[in-house]
Write an enzyme that holds these catalytic residues in place. Sequence first.
Site, PDB file in Angstrom:
ATOM      1  N   HIS A 183      36.160  76.472 -70.683  1.00 46.53           N
ATOM      2  CA  HIS A 183      35.747  75.139 -71.123  1.00 46.53           C
ATOM      3  C   HIS A 183      34.784  74.530 -70.112  1.00 46.53           C
ATOM      4  O   HIS A 183      34.568  75.057 -69.031  1.00 46.53           O
ATOM      5  CB  HIS A 183      36.965  74.240 -71.383  1.00 46.53           C
TER       6      HIS A 183
ATOM      7  N   ASP B 251      42.572  60.004 -68.318  1.00 47.52           N
ATOM      8  CA  ASP B 251      42.704  61.415 -68.674  1.00 47.52           C
ATOM      9  C   ASP B 251      42.949  62.221 -67.399  1.00 47.52           C
ATOM     10  O   ASP B 251      42.008  62.497 -66.656  1.00 47.52           O
ATOM     11  CB  ASP B 251      41.390  61.842 -69.380  1.00 47.52           C
TER      12      ASP B 251
ATOM     13  N   TYR C 156      42.903  80.100 -66.403  1.00 47.96           N
ATOM     14  CA  TYR C 156      43.966  80.454 -67.344  1.00 47.96           C
ATOM     15  C   TYR C 156      44.024  81.970 -67.426  1.00 47.96           C
ATOM     16  O   TYR C 156      43.031  82.597 -67.825  1.00 47.96           O
ATOM     17  CB  TYR C 156      43.662  79.849 -68.728  1.00 47.96           C
TER      18      TYR C 156
ATOM     19  N   ASP D  60      48.642  67.393 -69.011  1.00 41.89           N
ATOM     20  CA  ASP D  60      47.360  66.717 -69.246  1.00 41.89           C
ATOM     21  C   ASP D  60      47.698  65.500 -70.091  1.00 41.89           C
ATOM     22  O   ASP D  60      47.969  65.626 -71.287  1.00 41.89           O
ATOM     23  CB  ASP D  60      46.407  67.668 -69.973  1.00 41.89           C
TER      24      ASP D  60
ATOM     25  N   ASP E 186      54.762  54.789 -97.945  1.00 40.23           N
ATOM     26  CA  ASP E 186      54.267  53.469 -97.542  1.00 40.23           C
ATOM     27  C   ASP E 186      54.328  53.279 -96.026  1.00 40.23           C
ATOM     28  O   ASP E 186      54.333  52.156 -95.536  1.00 40.23           O
ATOM     29  CB  ASP E 186      55.032  52.354 -98.266  1.00 40.23           C
TER      30      ASP E 186
ATOM     31  N   GLU F 204      42.527  67.654 -63.170  1.00 37.22           N
ATOM     32  CA  GLU F 204      41.558  66.749 -63.809  1.00 37.22           C
ATOM     33  C   GLU F 204      41.669  65.345 -63.233  1.00 37.22           C
ATOM     34  O   GLU F 204      42.744  64.750 -63.208  1.00 37.22           O
ATOM     35  CB  GLU F 204      41.837  66.696 -65.320  1.00 37.22           C
TER      36      GLU F 204
ATOM     37  N   HIS G  60      33.648  65.515 -69.305  1.00 37.80           N
ATOM     38  CA  HIS G  60      33.120  64.798 -70.461  1.00 37.80           C
ATOM     39  C   HIS G  60      33.084  63.318 -70.116  1.00 37.80           C
ATOM     40  O   HIS G  60      33.776  62.880 -69.193  1.00 37.80           O
ATOM     41  CB  HIS G  60      34.002  65.053 -71.701  1.00 37.80           C
TER      42      HIS G  60
ATOM     43  N   HIS H 146      45.012  73.570 -75.959  1.00 40.54           N
ATOM     44  CA  HIS H 146      45.401  72.360 -76.706  1.00 40.54           C
ATOM     45  C   HIS H 146      46.889  72.346 -77.039  1.00 40.54           C
ATOM     46  O   HIS H 146      47.298  71.816 -78.075  1.00 40.54           O
ATOM     47  CB  HIS H 146      44.568  72.217 -77.988  1.00 40.54           C
TER      48      HIS H 146
ATOM     49  N   HIS I 275      37.146  61.435 -75.281  1.00 38.79           N
ATOM     50  CA  HIS I 275      35.849  62.126 -75.214  1.00 38.79           C
ATOM     51  C   HIS I 275      34.842  61.068 -75.657  1.00 38.79           C
ATOM     52  O   HIS I 275      34.556  60.935 -76.842  1.00 38.79           O
ATOM     53  CB  HIS I 275      35.829  63.356 -76.122  1.00 38.79           C
TER      54      HIS I 275
ATOM     55  N   GLU J 243      37.276  68.425 -64.387  1.00 34.69           N
ATOM     56  CA  GLU J 243      38.494  69.119 -64.769  1.00 34.69           C
ATOM     57  C   GLU J 243      38.375  70.642 -64.851  1.00 34.69           C
ATOM     58  O   GLU J 243      38.472  71.224 -65.926  1.00 34.69           O
ATOM     59  CB  GLU J 243      39.017  68.568 -66.094  1.00 34.69           C
TER      60      GLU J 243
ATOM     61  N   ARG K 285      45.033  73.566 -64.409  1.00 33.92           N
ATOM     62  CA  ARG K 285      43.868  72.671 -64.543  1.00 33.92           C
ATOM     63  C   ARG K 285      44.140  71.470 -63.653  1.00 33.92           C
ATOM     64  O   ARG K 285      45.289  71.037 -63.513  1.00 33.92           O
ATOM     65  CB  ARG K 285      43.662  72.239 -65.995  1.00 33.92           C
TER      66      ARG K 285
HETATM   67  N1  GLY Z   1      42.805  65.622 -72.512  1.00 32.30           N
HETATM   68  C1  GLY Z   1      41.625  65.996 -73.138  1.00 32.30           C
HETATM   69  C2  GLY Z   1      40.669  66.537 -72.186  1.00 32.30           C
HETATM   70  O1  GLY Z   1      41.004  66.771 -71.044  1.00 32.30           O
HETATM   71  O2  GLY Z   1      39.521  66.707 -72.484  1.00 32.30           O
HETATM   72 MN    MN Z   2      39.463  65.579 -70.140  1.00 33.49          MN
HETATM   73 MN    MN Z   3      42.710  65.885 -70.098  1.00 36.01          MN
END
Ligand code: GLY
Ligand code: MN
Ligand code: MN
Length: 462
Positions: free
Chosen positions: A356, A273, A414, A262, A38, A433, A360, A245, A367, A410, A431
């Site tokens: 990547h 983000d 890697y 991140d 619950d 961003e 976005h 991820h 996203h 971003e 990274r």
């Molecule tokens: N934190 C998700 C991205 O950077 O797309």
């Molecule tokens: Mn992002």
């Molecule tokens: Mn991010």
Amino acid sequence: MSTPSALYAQRRAALAKTIGPGGIAILPTAPEQQRNRDSDFLFRHDSYFYYLSGFTEPKAWLVITGDGKTTLFCQPKDLEREIWDGYRLGPEAALTALGVDAAFSIAELDKQLPALLDGKDSVWYPFATHAGLESRVDGWLGTLRARVRYGTLCPQQQRDLCGPLDEMRLIKDAFEQDVMRRAAQISAGAHVRAMQLSARMLRAGQEVREYHLDAELLHEFRRHGSQYPAYGSIVAAGANACVLHYRADAGLVQSGDLVLIDAGCELDGYASDITRTFPANGQFTGPQKTLYELVLASQEAAIAATKAGARFTDPHDATVKVLAQGMLDVGLLDKNTVGTLDDVIEKRAYFPFYMHRTGHWLGMDVHDCGAYTEPSEIGQTSERKDALTGEVIKNRPARILRSGMVLTIEPGIYVRPAPGVPEHFHNIGIRIEDDAIVTNTGCELITRGVPVSVAEIEALMR
Ligand code: GLY
Ligand code: MN
Ligand code: MN
């Protein structure tokens, strides 16, 4: 700037105009999600629903008709339930609080919907978004059709409500931009604190785990009124940074390693983000600095390419050019094997180190919604064979950026250990961003409350 409730009314009026006088739009908020027995996951409203109402309670639906009228269905007042679960606005108070034209208990939904659908020519609801929604609509249409001998008229068309709402949400108005700036500022402050905590704890000889830094982020988000993180925070120490991820876990944060964070808060329904990568102890090593400055240079190229009139893909292309040249220069790629810069780009030889995209849309969803292809050029499709996978890919002209769109920038690198890859770069994951509001002359970076240059990061952590 309009007050929020007038703003939601304006958005509903704009939608009503788009669906036309014969249209009807039906939109539920998000379902509650059971965690176990619950206990539910913390409720988070549906973004489309919130965009048109500002209403955050569960078990609610909006119906907007082409004549500009809005009907809300929501939880009825119920003292006993409110003792357990908290305050409910209730239909009566919703009329003034939300400025809707009619409001009913959610228990009335099945009774009222056939009547609301009667005589409309097209019914709009979000496709492939809410499990079971289509069959609810089918049920109401079925009820209506069963009464055709009494003169009811069934809509002839079903349309995807995401289409017009995605286009509206893609351009952020002044109110939204203001909330997003505040969310970005809180998140930037949280990154600053995590960087400082890492150096401070290591200097004091304390054991640092990824969760220590995660806790610092959360503390800073919440103490500024953010409701929750906009997505699962990534706090990745050392080699964990090469897992795209990765989630904040219990990894040891060691002096000499880089830490990739991140993380961004959600504030009043809007996401931020941010990614920063920093040396755990506050001092970059030579190889870390080499790759960091390469990623930063690629980000600067992407930022310079972000302006109204440019294509969504321009920042990515600018990033790839800088990264690919840098990979050749620092020896991540061997020109005797991969050839020239053009070859590296054409064959996507950079892909093992940069796999990547560079950004976005960002908004209510991290996203965010919005087409990445240009609607005015939808017919201009060509095909190309991907150099790496051999897959045939449809090339549709990328979205033309307009003032008020918000996107992330971003780039990253890697480096997993592999034969031929210089050892001093092994297990470095970087990274950087930032969040950008597109303007007519360029873009406004709203996340630079946290430093990004090597010198500034080292100074902050000293
Ligand atoms: N934190 C998700 C991205 O950077 O797309
Ligand atoms: Mn992002
Ligand atoms: Mn991010």
